[in-house]
Design a protein around this motif. Structure first.
Motif, short mmCIF file in Angstrom:
data_model
loop_
_atom_site.label_atom_id
_atom_site.label_comp_id
_atom_site.label_asym_id
_atom_site.label_seq_id
_atom_site.Cartn_x
_atom_site.Cartn_y
_atom_site.Cartn_z
N THR A 273 0.81 -1.22 0.00
CA THR A 273 0.00 0.00 0.00
C THR A 273 0.84 1.26 0.00
N THR A 274 2.15 1.12 -0.22
CA THR A 274 3.06 2.27 -0.15
C THR A 274 3.51 2.77 -1.52
N GLY A 275 2.98 2.19 -2.59
CA GLY A 275 3.27 2.69 -3.93
C GLY A 275 4.47 2.09 -4.62
N LEU A 276 5.08 1.05 -4.07
CA LEU A 276 6.23 0.44 -4.74
C LEU A 276 5.80 -0.23 -6.03
N ASN A 277 6.66 -0.14 -7.04
CA ASN A 277 6.40 -0.77 -8.34
C ASN A 277 7.29 -2.00 -8.46
N TYR A 278 6.68 -3.17 -8.32
CA TYR A 278 7.43 -4.42 -8.38
C TYR A 278 7.60 -4.93 -9.81
N ASP A 279 7.00 -4.24 -10.77
CA ASP A 279 7.11 -4.63 -12.18
C ASP A 279 8.30 -3.98 -12.88
N VAL A 280 8.92 -2.98 -12.28
CA VAL A 280 9.94 -2.21 -12.99
C VAL A 280 11.05 -3.15 -13.47
N PRO A 281 11.35 -3.13 -14.79
CA PRO A 281 12.40 -4.02 -15.30
C PRO A 281 13.78 -3.44 -15.04
N ALA A 282 14.74 -4.32 -14.96
CA ALA A 282 16.12 -3.87 -14.78
C ALA A 282 16.61 -3.17 -16.04
N PRO A 283 17.38 -2.07 -15.91
CA PRO A 283 17.90 -1.39 -17.08
C PRO A 283 18.95 -2.22 -17.82
N ASN A 284 19.60 -3.14 -17.13
CA ASN A 284 20.52 -4.04 -17.80
C ASN A 284 20.65 -5.30 -16.96
N ALA A 287 21.92 -5.09 -13.28
CA ALA A 287 21.38 -4.04 -12.42
C ALA A 287 20.71 -4.64 -11.19
N THR A 288 20.65 -3.84 -10.13
CA THR A 288 19.89 -4.21 -8.94
C THR A 288 19.21 -2.96 -8.44
N SER A 289 18.03 -3.13 -7.89
CA SER A 289 17.31 -1.98 -7.37
C SER A 289 17.95 -1.50 -6.07
N ASP A 290 17.77 -0.23 -5.77
CA ASP A 290 18.24 0.25 -4.47
C ASP A 290 17.17 0.06 -3.41
N ASN A 291 16.06 -0.56 -3.79
CA ASN A 291 15.00 -0.84 -2.83
C ASN A 291 15.01 -2.32 -2.45
N PHE A 293 12.88 -4.22 -0.90
CA PHE A 293 11.66 -4.99 -1.10
C PHE A 293 11.41 -5.32 -2.57
N ILE A 294 11.80 -4.42 -3.47
CA ILE A 294 11.68 -4.74 -4.90
C ILE A 294 12.60 -5.90 -5.24
N ASN A 295 13.84 -5.84 -4.76
CA ASN A 295 14.76 -6.96 -4.98
C ASN A 295 14.18 -8.26 -4.44
N TYR A 296 13.64 -8.18 -3.22
CA TYR A 296 13.10 -9.37 -2.56
C TYR A 296 11.93 -9.98 -3.34
N VAL A 297 10.93 -9.16 -3.66
CA VAL A 297 9.73 -9.69 -4.32
C VAL A 297 10.08 -10.28 -5.67
N GLN A 298 10.93 -9.60 -6.44
CA GLN A 298 11.28 -10.12 -7.75
C GLN A 298 12.10 -11.40 -7.63
N ALA A 299 12.99 -11.45 -6.64
CA ALA A 299 13.83 -12.65 -6.47
C ALA A 299 13.01 -13.86 -6.05
N VAL A 300 12.11 -13.67 -5.07
CA VAL A 300 11.38 -14.85 -4.58
C VAL A 300 10.36 -15.34 -5.59
N THR A 301 9.68 -14.43 -6.29
CA THR A 301 8.71 -14.90 -7.28
C THR A 301 9.40 -15.55 -8.47
N ASP A 302 10.56 -15.05 -8.86
CA ASP A 302 11.34 -15.74 -9.90
C ASP A 302 11.74 -17.14 -9.43
N THR A 303 12.12 -17.26 -8.16
CA THR A 303 12.55 -18.55 -7.63
C THR A 303 11.39 -19.52 -7.53
N PHE A 304 10.24 -19.06 -7.07
CA PHE A 304 9.07 -19.94 -7.02
C PHE A 304 8.75 -20.48 -8.42
N ARG A 305 8.81 -19.61 -9.40
CA ARG A 305 8.51 -20.04 -10.78
C ARG A 305 9.57 -21.03 -11.27
#
Length: 360
Positions: A273-284, A287-291, A293-305
């Protein structure tokens, strides 16, 4: 959920198809779903069939009285609870594409008069074909210590729940949420006792929590007494102040070991509910996000898949929780849900095996 206060992914999860919403609305008027085939007692090669959310009491499910799931009331009759629950379960499917819900139980809820109404939540989910994971939660204060509060109430609670649902193949049993008071060996002994006590329950309808805060499954996975059960793992981004995408993937995989084929992450979550965008693609690619929680959500959902692991988000619905991916809308007696973070819902779908890579 333990109480405490990735590199951006190279893939982007697709939106939930609009047809899912229509299908779920149709379910509101549908007849009871036919029972699934009797289980064999063996788990499959992966757990990707579990695509779910937790439905929680605003008190984080820790209570010294009856559990009051968000949107429900302990004064509601069975029929009113069933009607409300039917709509909320249908909204989980319409908005997120979920097919699984995890629900808390405690002795106050099951061993008292409220059980007659609370059963309507389980029944409403099962009748729509949802998989339902029922899990025991301990109490508050001094009782919030990772131990079973009162064995003289705990076992009668499970007697009641198992007797009510042992023949409903949609219902799964999780003997305890986050048994962190016990050592690995002590917890495995209790889980083994549960299996022996309810030997008529097929093992592939039991979720054995990982030791500690459900934070690793390697010890329960290695115990031959627990063979044939699913294993439940919890994993949260607030466990680290910051980690990269690769560090989060490594952290999760270490907790799973070689047990992904039996493991369901039945709690994981991040701010929605804080406005984070978990869809933002890496520029290369590097790259890694400076956030964190974005790193976390993208990493765990990629791993589950990647590992074809089921996952059950915390929470699908919990009033006043910034992690909640759904919020109540509409009249109290005719509720519906709205999604609090579209990109978060995209990542759930991606982890569940849906969506496609950017540019594909």
């Amino acid at each position: 959920m333990p109480t405490t206060p990735a590199r951006s992914s190279r893939v982007r999860a697709a939106r939930i198809p609009a047809g899912l919403a229509a299908a779920a609305l149709t379910l509101l008027c549908a007849t009871t779903a036919s029972a699934a085939p009797a289980p064999t007692g063996q788990v499959g090669k992966d757990t990707s069939q579990f695509k779910g959310v937790n439905w929680a009491d605003p008190r984080d499910n820790f209570a010294d009285d009856e559990l009051r799931l968000s949107g429900l009331s302990t004064t509601d009759s069975y029929s009113r609870t069933y009607a409300k629950s039917t709509r909320i379960i249908a909204a989980f499917r319409a908005n997120l594409g979920a097919n699984t819900v995890r629900l808390p139980i405690n002795p106050y809820t099951v061993n008292g008069s409220y059980w007659k109404s609370y059963r309507a939540v389980i029944d409403a989910a099962s009748d729509q074909g949802f998989k339902v994971i029922v899990s025991y939660w301990e109490g508050t204060g001094a009782q919030k210590d990772g131990f079973i509060d009162d064995a003289s109430a705990y076992w009668p609670m499970w007697n009641t729940v198992v007797n009510a649902y042992k023949h409903d193949s949609h219902v799964y049993f999780e003997p305890m949420n986050e048994p962190h008071g016990y050592t690995e060996t002590e917890w495995a002994d209790i889980a083994a006792k549960w299996l022996d006590t309810y030997a008529t329950v097929p093992r592939n309808r039991v979720f054995v929590s990982g030791a500690g805060y459900n934070d690793h499954v390697t010890s329960v996975c290695a115990d031959p007494r627990l063979a044939g059960t699913y294993l439940s793992l919890h994993h949260y981004g607030f466990w680290k102040s910051y980690a990269t995408y690769d560090e989060w993937k490594s952290d999760l995989k270490e907790r799973i070991g070689d047990c992904a084929g039996r493991t369901v992450a039945d709690e994981f979550g991040a701010p929605m509910t804080t406005g984070l965008n978990y869809d933002v693609p890496a520029p290369n690619a590097d790259a890694t996000s400076d956030n964190n929680f974005i790193n976390y959500v993208q990493a765990v959902t990629d791993t589950f898949r990647e590992l074809k692991m089921g996952s059950v988000y915390w929470p699908g619905l919990r009033t006043d929780d910034t992690y909640s991916i759904q919020e109540l809308t509409g009249p109290v007696n005719h509720p519906w849900l709205a999604t609090t973070n579209r990109s978060g819902a995209d990542r759930l779908a991606w982890g569940w095996g849906r969506g496609s890579a950017v540019g594909s």
